[in-house]
Design an enzyme around this catalytic site. Structure first.
Site, short mmCIF file in Angstrom:
data_model
loop_
_atom_site.label_atom_id
_atom_site.label_comp_id
_atom_site.label_asym_id
_atom_site.label_seq_id
_atom_site.Cartn_x
_atom_site.Cartn_y
_atom_site.Cartn_z
N CYS A 1 0.84 -1.20 0.00
CA CYS A 1 0.00 0.00 0.00
C CYS A 1 0.88 1.25 0.00
CB CYS A 1 -0.88 -0.02 1.25
SG CYS A 1 -1.82 1.51 1.49
N CYS B 1 0.43 3.31 3.52
CA CYS B 1 0.96 2.91 4.83
C CYS B 1 2.08 1.88 4.75
CB CYS B 1 -0.17 2.39 5.73
SG CYS B 1 -0.87 0.82 5.18
N CYS C 1 -7.38 -1.04 1.85
CA CYS C 1 -6.31 -1.49 2.75
C CYS C 1 -6.88 -1.63 4.16
CB CYS C 1 -5.18 -0.45 2.73
SG CYS C 1 -3.86 -0.79 3.92
N CYS D 1 -4.92 1.18 6.67
CA CYS D 1 -5.14 2.63 6.61
C CYS D 1 -6.47 2.99 5.96
CB CYS D 1 -3.98 3.33 5.90
SG CYS D 1 -3.94 3.05 4.11
N CYS E 1 -8.26 -5.78 -9.50
CA CYS E 1 -7.88 -4.76 -10.47
C CYS E 1 -7.41 -3.53 -9.69
CB CYS E 1 -9.11 -4.44 -11.33
SG CYS E 1 -8.79 -3.25 -12.63
ZN LIG Z 1 -2.63 1.15 3.65
#
Ligand SMILES: [Zn+2]
Length: 163
Positions: free
Chosen positions: A79, A82, A127, A130, A150
């Protein structure tokens, strides 16, 4: 008196409909708390404008613009908000859609929420650490899962494996 009661009832129904609509069209669920939290101003400082538009505003990058589209090296995709690892290169495949695609996330890395924005019914991928919006998941992917995650490449960073 009768007129007033009708108006009040109608108002209550209108409010309920509005509340329901808001829930279903807000896949990033800003009210939910996550292990990694920042104020809006902090996110704007931490992220590039393109990253902010995707991760915090559920935007979608233009297809075929991500340099991660043809990232073929072994490693982890994390991610961009984060740093949490979300996908392994072992599950990456070429979906020909113009967005980096995977058939499975890493355990516990992402969660999905129904997204009905733009007149489509899709499952948004967020995510878990976060709450950042990563992309969407569809059920037309390859074996073994049949899923196609995707992803917006701008919402990911690539960490090549140590040789
Ligand atoms: Zn994150």
């Amino acid at each position: 008196m009768i007129t007033k009661r009708v108006l009040l009832t109608g108002g209550a129904i209108g409010l309920a409909a509005a509340a329901g609509s808001r829930w279903w069209t807000t896949p990033s669920r800003a009210t939910e708390t996550f292990p990694v939290t920042h104020t809006d101003a902090e996110w704007r400082a931490l992220l590039t404008p393109d990253q902010y538009a995707v991760l915090r505003q559920s935007g979608t990058e233009r297809p075929f613009t991500s340099k991660l589209l043809h990232e073929e090296r072994p490693g982890k995709f994390a991610c961009a908000g984060c740093g949490t690892d979300q996908f392994s290169s072992a599950t990456k495949f070429d979906s020909h859609t113009g967005w980096p695609s995977f058939w499975a996330p890493l355990d516990g890395a992402v969660e999905t929420a129904r997204d009905t924005s733009f007149g489509m019914v899709r499952d948004a991928v967020n995510c878990t650490q976060c709450g950042g919006h990563m992309g969407h998941v569809f059920d037309d992917g390859p074996k073994p899962t049949g899923l196609r995650y995707c992803m917006n490449g701008v919402a990911l960073t690539f960490k090549p494996s140590a040789a």
